[in-house]
Design a protein around this motif. Sequence first.
Motif, mmCIF file in Angstrom:
data_model
loop_
_atom_site.group_PDB
_atom_site.id
_atom_site.type_symbol
_atom_site.label_atom_id
_atom_site.label_comp_id
_atom_site.label_asym_id
_atom_site.label_seq_id
_atom_site.Cartn_x
_atom_site.Cartn_y
_atom_site.Cartn_z
ATOM 1 N N VAL A 1 0.855 -1.177 0.000
ATOM 2 C CA VAL A 1 0.000 0.000 0.000
ATOM 3 C C VAL A 1 0.895 1.231 0.000
ATOM 4 O O VAL A 1 2.107 1.133 0.201
ATOM 5 C CB VAL A 1 -0.946 0.037 1.228
ATOM 6 C CG1 VAL A 1 -1.975 -1.072 1.163
ATOM 7 C CG2 VAL A 1 -0.146 -0.036 2.523
ATOM 8 N N LEU A 2 0.297 2.385 -0.218
ATOM 9 C CA LEU A 2 1.041 3.639 -0.243
ATOM 10 C C LEU A 2 0.416 4.622 0.723
ATOM 11 O O LEU A 2 -0.783 4.890 0.665
ATOM 12 C CB LEU A 2 1.014 4.230 -1.661
ATOM 13 C CG LEU A 2 1.652 5.617 -1.833
ATOM 14 C CD1 LEU A 2 3.174 5.521 -1.728
ATOM 15 C CD2 LEU A 2 1.252 6.224 -3.180
ATOM 16 N N GLY B 1 3.563 10.913 -1.757
ATOM 17 C CA GLY B 1 3.581 9.532 -1.297
ATOM 18 C C GLY B 1 4.941 9.195 -0.705
ATOM 19 O O GLY B 1 5.938 9.862 -1.001
ATOM 20 N N LEU B 2 4.997 8.155 0.132
ATOM 21 C CA LEU B 2 6.225 7.793 0.822
ATOM 22 C C LEU B 2 6.679 6.378 0.465
ATOM 23 O O LEU B 2 5.862 5.460 0.432
ATOM 24 C CB LEU B 2 6.031 7.876 2.337
ATOM 25 C CG LEU B 2 5.517 9.194 2.918
ATOM 26 C CD1 LEU B 2 5.344 9.064 4.423
ATOM 27 C CD2 LEU B 2 6.451 10.342 2.578
ATOM 28 N N VAL B 3 7.983 6.230 0.240
ATOM 29 C CA VAL B 3 8.545 4.887 0.054
ATOM 30 C C VAL B 3 8.624 4.199 1.410
ATOM 31 O O VAL B 3 8.245 3.042 1.560
ATOM 32 C CB VAL B 3 9.936 4.949 -0.608
ATOM 33 C CG1 VAL B 3 10.533 3.536 -0.712
ATOM 34 C CG2 VAL B 3 9.843 5.574 -2.002
ATOM 35 N N SER C 1 -3.480 5.035 -8.471
ATOM 36 C CA SER C 1 -4.364 5.816 -7.607
ATOM 37 C C SER C 1 -4.687 7.164 -8.235
ATOM 38 O O SER C 1 -5.843 7.625 -8.186
ATOM 39 C CB SER C 1 -3.715 6.027 -6.236
ATOM 40 O OG SER C 1 -4.534 6.819 -5.405
ATOM 41 N N LEU C 2 -3.694 7.815 -8.818
ATOM 42 C CA LEU C 2 -3.940 9.104 -9.461
ATOM 43 C C LEU C 2 -4.964 8.968 -10.587
ATOM 44 O O LEU C 2 -5.793 9.857 -10.806
ATOM 45 C CB LEU C 2 -2.634 9.680 -9.996
ATOM 46 C CG LEU C 2 -1.650 10.177 -8.928
ATOM 47 C CD1 LEU C 2 -0.283 10.448 -9.543
ATOM 48 C CD2 LEU C 2 -2.173 11.432 -8.239
ATOM 49 N N GLN C 3 -4.926 7.841 -11.277
ATOM 50 C CA GLN C 3 -5.875 7.618 -12.369
ATOM 51 C C GLN C 3 -7.267 7.263 -11.843
ATOM 52 O O GLN C 3 -8.265 7.895 -12.218
ATOM 53 C CB GLN C 3 -5.359 6.500 -13.276
ATOM 54 C CG GLN C 3 -4.107 6.866 -14.060
ATOM 55 C CD GLN C 3 -3.549 5.702 -14.848
ATOM 56 O OE1 GLN C 3 -3.636 4.540 -14.425
ATOM 57 N NE2 GLN C 3 -2.974 5.985 -16.001
ATOM 58 N N LYS C 4 -7.332 6.267 -10.979
ATOM 59 C CA LYS C 4 -8.621 5.747 -10.533
ATOM 60 C C LYS C 4 -9.273 6.579 -9.422
ATOM 61 O O LYS C 4 -10.497 6.751 -9.409
ATOM 62 C CB LYS C 4 -8.453 4.315 -10.028
ATOM 63 C CG LYS C 4 -7.972 3.335 -11.076
ATOM 64 C CD LYS C 4 -7.744 1.958 -10.464
ATOM 65 C CE LYS C 4 -7.211 0.959 -11.487
ATOM 66 N NZ LYS C 4 -6.962 -0.367 -10.890
ATOM 67 N N ASN D 1 -4.528 12.061 4.843
ATOM 68 C CA ASN D 1 -3.742 10.843 4.681
ATOM 69 C C ASN D 1 -4.655 9.781 4.047
ATOM 70 O O ASN D 1 -5.669 9.402 4.631
ATOM 71 C CB ASN D 1 -3.238 10.374 6.045
ATOM 72 C CG ASN D 1 -2.406 9.098 5.975
ATOM 73 O OD1 ASN D 1 -2.277 8.482 4.922
ATOM 74 N ND2 ASN D 1 -1.850 8.699 7.104
ATOM 75 N N TYR D 2 -4.296 9.321 2.850
ATOM 76 C CA TYR D 2 -5.094 8.333 2.133
ATOM 77 C C TYR D 2 -4.279 7.062 1.940
ATOM 78 O O TYR D 2 -3.113 7.116 1.550
ATOM 79 C CB TYR D 2 -5.522 8.893 0.774
ATOM 80 C CG TYR D 2 -6.172 7.877 -0.151
ATOM 81 C CD1 TYR D 2 -7.240 7.093 0.280
ATOM 82 C CD2 TYR D 2 -5.719 7.698 -1.460
ATOM 83 C CE1 TYR D 2 -7.836 6.164 -0.551
ATOM 84 C CE2 TYR D 2 -6.310 6.775 -2.304
ATOM 85 C CZ TYR D 2 -7.367 6.005 -1.850
ATOM 86 O OH TYR D 2 -7.950 5.081 -2.681
ATOM 87 N N THR D 3 -4.867 5.919 2.238
ATOM 88 C CA THR D 3 -4.197 4.645 2.037
ATOM 89 C C THR D 3 -4.493 4.137 0.635
ATOM 90 O O THR D 3 -5.549 3.537 0.393
ATOM 91 C CB THR D 3 -4.638 3.604 3.083
ATOM 92 O OG1 THR D 3 -4.446 4.140 4.395
ATOM 93 C CG2 THR D 3 -3.814 2.328 2.952
ATOM 94 N N ALA D 4 -3.587 4.384 -0.292
ATOM 95 C CA ALA D 4 -3.756 3.924 -1.669
ATOM 96 C C ALA D 4 -3.286 2.482 -1.788
ATOM 97 O O ALA D 4 -2.333 2.073 -1.123
ATOM 98 C CB ALA D 4 -2.958 4.810 -2.621
ATOM 99 N N GLY D 5 -3.970 1.718 -2.627
ATOM 100 C CA GLY D 5 -3.591 0.325 -2.842
ATOM 101 C C GLY D 5 -4.532 -0.679 -2.228
ATOM 102 O O GLY D 5 -4.470 -1.869 -2.545
ATOM 103 N N LEU D 6 -5.411 -0.238 -1.324
ATOM 104 C CA LEU D 6 -6.444 -1.128 -0.790
ATOM 105 C C LEU D 6 -7.575 -1.233 -1.808
ATOM 106 O O LEU D 6 -7.747 -0.361 -2.648
ATOM 107 C CB LEU D 6 -7.020 -0.562 0.514
ATOM 108 C CG LEU D 6 -6.116 -0.427 1.731
ATOM 109 C CD1 LEU D 6 -6.908 0.215 2.873
ATOM 110 C CD2 LEU D 6 -5.574 -1.776 2.164
#
Length: 365
Positions: free
Chosen positions: A154-155, A166-168, A196-199, A287-292
Motif C-alpha cells: 500500500v502507499l 507519497g512515501l517509500v 491511484s492518481l488515475q482511478k 492521509n489516504y491509504t492507496a492500494g487497498l
Amino acid sequence: MSSELQKPVIGFSCGDLNGIGLELIIKTLADHRLLDFCIPVVFASNKSVNFYRKSLSDINFNYSNGKELDRLNTKQVNVYNSWEEDVVITPGQLNETGGKYALISLKDAAQALKNGQIQGLVTAPIHKKNIQSAEFQYSGHTPYLKALFEVNDVLMFMVAENIKVGLVTEHVTIADVAPHITRESITGKLRIMNSSLQKDFGIDKPRIAVLGLNPHAGDEGLIGNEEETIIKPAIKDARHSMMVFGPYSADAFFARGQHEKFDAILAMYHDQGLIPFKSLAIGEGVNYTAGLNAVRTSPDHGTAFDIAGKGKADASSFLAATFECIDIIRRKAGYAEMRQNPMRKMSAKMMANAVDEKLSEEAES
C-alpha cells in the motif's frame, strides 16, 4: 435508485479515547449538510460520544444508535456501539484505556469496511505506542490495514488540493531508511501512486516526480550512491508504463516551486515528504491509504493530548478527510463507468492529452 441509497456509508473510528478524535467527529458531523452526501456511522459507544458532546455545549449534535449496520438511519448520524461497558475517559492522559478502546473501534470499523458494510472509513488519530498489544503490532493504521486486507503493498499518500506526496518508507527510523530504499520498493510505490492518481483522482496521464535520498540528490555519487545505483534505475523501469521524472534534490525541488508542475511526488522517507506537505497543505491535508480495494482516509495530525477535552481542536483536516473519502468513492465509481463506456473514455483521454501537452510545453520553456 433513490438518492438515499446512492449515498455512501462512511464509518468513523474514534481514535484514542483520551485524544481529540471524538471531538473532531462531533464537530464534523454536527453540520447536517454533510448528511446530503453520506450516511455516517461512528464506531464507539453512546456514553463515550455523550461525554465529549457535553463538553461542546455550543454544538447541536444528535444521533441514532444501535448495533445493526444493515438498519441505519439515513437521515441522521449513527453511533454503532462497539462496546457497552462504562469507560473512564481522561482527556489528555496517555493510558491503557485510550489505546484499548481505540483498537476496539478500529477493528469493528475496518472489518465493516472489508465486509462491504461501509463504503469508506475515516480514522481518527491513534497514539501509535499506546495502541500496541498482542492484536496490534504495527507502526500505524497503514500497515494494519495492509495486513487486514491481505494486499502485497500500500502507499501512504498525503493529498491536498495543491500537493500530493507519497512515501517509500513510512514510520521508520532514519537509521533504517536507506536499507529500505530498493529498486523494487520504489517501482512498487510508483505503480500504486500512478494507479491511484488515475482511478482515485481522475488524472488520466499523471506526471510524477521522485525525490533523491541524499542531499543534492547525491551530487552524482559524491554524497551517497543510492541515486545512481537504485533510484535512477527504478525510475527507468517505471518509465515503461508511466510518466516519471527525477531524482530531484528535495530542498531545491520545493524551494523553486517545482512541485506545482507535477500531479504527485514520491518521497523517500517520512519527514522529507511530510514537512513540505504540511507546510503547503495549510491545515487541510489528508492521509489516504492507496492500494487497498477500499477507501480509508484520515487527518494529517495526531491525538493532540495537550488540547484534548478543551473544545479547541481544529476540525479542518478531519472535515477534509471526510469529504475526500466521499469524493474518492465517487471518482472510483466514475472511473469504472468510464472503462465500460468507450465514448466517455475517449472524451476524457482527449482532454487529458491536451492538458499534458500544455504541461510539457511549460516544462520545456
